[in-house]
Design a protein around this motif. Structure first.
Motif, short mmCIF file in Angstrom:
data_model
loop_
_atom_site.label_atom_id
_atom_site.label_comp_id
_atom_site.label_asym_id
_atom_site.label_seq_id
_atom_site.Cartn_x
_atom_site.Cartn_y
_atom_site.Cartn_z
N THR A 77 29.99 -6.27 6.66
CA THR A 77 29.02 -5.20 5.89
C THR A 77 29.20 -3.90 6.38
OG1 THR A 77 27.19 -5.93 7.45
CG2 THR A 77 27.50 -7.13 5.46
N ARG A 78 29.55 -3.69 7.72
CA ARG A 78 29.67 -2.43 8.12
C ARG A 78 30.86 -1.67 7.79
NH1 ARG A 78 25.47 -1.12 11.29
NH2 ARG A 78 24.11 -2.77 12.02
N ASP A 79 31.98 -2.28 7.60
CA ASP A 79 33.34 -1.47 7.28
C ASP A 79 33.57 -1.11 6.07
OD1 ASP A 79 34.15 -2.40 9.86
OD2 ASP A 79 35.07 -4.42 9.16
N PHE A 80 32.67 -1.48 5.10
CA PHE A 80 32.96 -1.07 3.74
C PHE A 80 31.49 -0.81 3.24
CE2 PHE A 80 36.54 -3.72 4.63
CZ PHE A 80 37.46 -3.00 4.17
N ASP A 81 31.13 0.11 2.12
CA ASP A 81 30.02 0.36 1.60
C ASP A 81 29.73 -0.59 0.39
OD1 ASP A 81 31.38 1.47 -0.48
OD2 ASP A 81 30.63 3.39 -0.13
N ARG A 82 28.73 -0.40 -0.30
CA ARG A 82 28.50 -1.18 -1.35
C ARG A 82 29.69 -1.42 -2.49
NH1 ARG A 82 23.56 -3.37 -3.30
NH2 ARG A 82 23.85 -4.75 -5.23
N ARG A 83 30.36 -0.44 -2.57
CA ARG A 83 31.54 -0.11 -3.57
C ARG A 83 33.08 -0.73 -3.02
NH1 ARG A 83 30.12 1.92 -8.66
NH2 ARG A 83 27.92 2.80 -8.58
N PHE A 84 32.76 -1.22 -1.59
CA PHE A 84 33.81 -1.42 -0.86
C PHE A 84 34.90 -0.40 -0.61
CE2 PHE A 84 32.51 -5.56 -1.85
CZ PHE A 84 32.84 -6.38 -0.65
N ARG A 85 34.50 0.90 -0.48
CA ARG A 85 35.09 2.06 0.03
C ARG A 85 34.98 2.20 1.57
NH1 ARG A 85 31.75 5.49 -4.56
NH2 ARG A 85 30.17 4.63 -3.30
N PRO A 86 36.01 2.41 2.25
CA PRO A 86 36.12 2.22 3.75
C PRO A 86 34.99 3.20 4.34
CG PRO A 86 38.16 3.07 2.71
CD PRO A 86 37.56 2.71 1.61
N THR A 87 34.39 2.59 5.26
CA THR A 87 33.34 3.65 5.99
C THR A 87 33.79 4.52 7.21
OG1 THR A 87 32.49 1.81 7.15
CG2 THR A 87 31.30 2.07 5.13
N SER A 88 35.29 4.18 7.56
CA SER A 88 35.73 5.21 8.74
C SER A 88 37.46 5.18 8.49
CB SER A 88 35.35 4.36 9.94
OG SER A 88 36.01 3.13 10.10
N GLY A 89 37.90 5.61 9.22
CA GLY A 89 39.50 5.73 9.07
C GLY A 89 39.99 4.62 10.16
N ARG A 90 39.22 3.95 10.49
CA ARG A 90 39.86 2.70 11.48
C ARG A 90 40.46 1.61 10.56
NH1 ARG A 90 37.67 -2.12 13.12
NH2 ARG A 90 36.05 -1.86 11.83
N LEU A 91 40.39 1.69 9.36
CA LEU A 91 40.99 0.62 8.51
C LEU A 91 42.14 0.99 7.92
CD1 LEU A 91 37.79 -0.66 6.64
CD2 LEU A 91 38.54 -1.38 8.90
N ARG A 92 42.59 2.31 8.23
CA ARG A 92 43.49 3.14 7.14
C ARG A 92 44.92 2.34 7.29
NH1 ARG A 92 44.72 9.64 7.07
NH2 ARG A 92 46.32 9.34 5.55
N GLN A 93 45.32 1.88 8.40
CA GLN A 93 46.77 1.33 8.55
C GLN A 93 46.77 0.05 7.68
OE1 GLN A 93 48.08 0.50 12.43
NE2 GLN A 93 50.16 0.06 11.70
N ARG A 94 46.08 -0.73 7.61
CA ARG A 94 46.12 -2.08 7.21
C ARG A 94 45.88 -1.79 5.49
NH1 ARG A 94 42.45 -7.57 7.92
NH2 ARG A 94 43.45 -8.71 6.18
N TRP A 95 44.94 -0.87 5.06
CA TRP A 95 44.47 -0.55 3.79
C TRP A 95 45.62 -0.18 3.10
CZ3 TRP A 95 44.16 2.66 -0.01
CH2 TRP A 95 42.99 2.67 -1.03
N GLU A 96 46.15 0.92 3.70
CA GLU A 96 47.33 1.60 3.02
C GLU A 96 48.53 0.65 2.86
OE1 GLU A 96 48.50 5.19 4.99
OE2 GLU A 96 46.65 6.11 4.44
N ARG A 97 48.73 -0.32 4.06
CA ARG A 97 49.81 -1.20 3.72
C ARG A 97 49.49 -1.99 2.67
NH1 ARG A 97 49.52 -3.30 8.34
NH2 ARG A 97 48.33 -5.35 8.01
N LEU A 98 48.16 -2.65 2.31
CA LEU A 98 48.02 -3.18 1.02
C LEU A 98 48.03 -2.55 -0.33
CD1 LEU A 98 44.86 -5.34 2.24
CD2 LEU A 98 47.03 -6.25 1.37
N ALA A 99 47.91 -1.30 -0.18
CA ALA A 99 48.11 -0.16 -1.19
C ALA A 99 49.44 -0.22 -1.72
CB ALA A 99 47.17 1.02 -1.08
N ARG A 100 50.33 -0.04 -0.77
CA ARG A 100 51.78 0.08 -0.93
C ARG A 100 52.32 -1.05 -1.61
NH1 ARG A 100 51.80 2.29 4.21
NH2 ARG A 100 52.73 0.59 5.11
N ALA A 101 51.76 -2.43 -1.12
CA ALA A 101 52.29 -3.60 -1.65
C ALA A 101 51.97 -3.67 -3.14
CB ALA A 101 51.77 -4.85 -0.90
N GLN A 102 50.51 -3.29 -3.49
CA GLN A 102 50.05 -3.47 -4.94
C GLN A 102 50.87 -2.35 -5.76
OE1 GLN A 102 46.41 -3.89 -6.37
NE2 GLN A 102 45.67 -5.19 -4.62
#
Length: 278
Positions: A77-102
């Motif tokens: 519940t702390r890593d993302f807000d209600r609309r699942f937007r990341p709340t910090s840059g800590r998630l950036r590497q994994r997030w972008e890897r998934l975005a590239r795959a999609q």
């Protein structure tokens, strides 16, 4: 539509930056509007189930679900807000890897969710949900486990709504009303469920004294609804004393005034005005 340069790496980086910017702007807007703190916080699964009362669960298997039905998480519940937007840059590497795959059209494994009513809570796949929303998708594949609860999840929007749901569940455990009667007992103030519970129990105690026999909670609840609640509400409706309140709120208002009448033996404009205002 997301920007598309044709270079998945650059587009994924831009997707993450936009998602972070939107999350920060959303927090700022909530502060400017003086909204409650829980408006942008996703709902915690355990607290929702505890408030509603777990009755069981079953696996439904793979399904396609709407992304806007996902409102909470089991443990993130702390890593993302209600609309699942990341709340910090800590998630950036994994997030972008998934975005590239999609963006490359690579297959993405289904997420895992719990379903409570029409709401979904993510057990595994938070980053996949976040990326899908950022890319403007409407649905996502998911392995669904349905959790059955003692009372309905209808009306839950924010974390604060769980207080009302929890007190309503406790009320229905103390006063086990049948279907139509349950629907009539709706209160907006959580504390009033406790007051109504004690009112019913006191009424049942007096009934058992009058009849000189023991009655179960279910028997007291059914008779209270038929012999006390419905007749009083009918009179209040005929007298125009319900107003914009629920039937249960109107009943509690007149029930509180009953003791005033017993002490003062008055039934005048002042008492009627008090009933209209409560």
């Amino acid at each position: 539509m997301q920007s598309d340069t044709g270079f998945p790496r650059a587009d994924a980086e831009n997707d993450f930056l936009k998602a972070r910017r939107r999350q920060v702007l959303s927090r700022l807007a909530a502060w400017l509007r003086r909204e409650p703190d829980d408006v942008n916080i996703m709902l915690p699964f355990d607290e929702v189930v505890e408030a509603l009362g777990r009755a069981g669960e079953r696996r439904l298997g793979p399904q396609v679900i709407r992304l806007d039905s996902i409102v909470g998480s089991v443990d993130r519940t702390r890593d993302f807000d209600r609309r699942f937007r990341p709340t910090s840059g800590r998630l950036r590497q994994r997030w972008e890897r998934l975005a590239r795959a999609q963006r490359r059209g690579e297959p993405i494994p289904p997420i895992e969710v719990y379903r409570v009513g029409d709401l979904h809570f993510v057990a595994d796949g938070h980053h996949r949900v976040s990326v899908a929303l950022a890319l403007g998708q409407d649905t996502i594949e998911a392995y669904v486990t349905e959790v059955r609860t003692k009372i309905s999840a209808d009306g839950i929007r924010f974390r604060g709504d769980l207080i009302v749901k929890n007190d309503r569940r406790l009320f229905l455990e103390r006063v086990p009303l049948p279907g139509p009667a349950r629907a009539a007992m709706v209160l907006s103030d959580p504390w009033q469920y406790t007051v109504l519970s004690e009112t019913v129990e006191a009424w049942g105690f007096r009934l058992m004294q009058d009849e000189n026999r023991f009655l179960t909670r279910a028997e007291v609840a059914a008779r209270f609804y038929a012999e006390e609640f419905q007749p009083v509400v009918s009179l209040l409706r005929q007298a125009g004393l319900i107003g914009d309140r629920t039937e249960a709120e109107a009943y509690l208002a007149v029930s509180e005034q009953r003791y005033r009448l017993m002490r003062t033996h008055r039934w005048d404009d002042e008492v009627i005005a008090a009933l209209r205002q409560r």
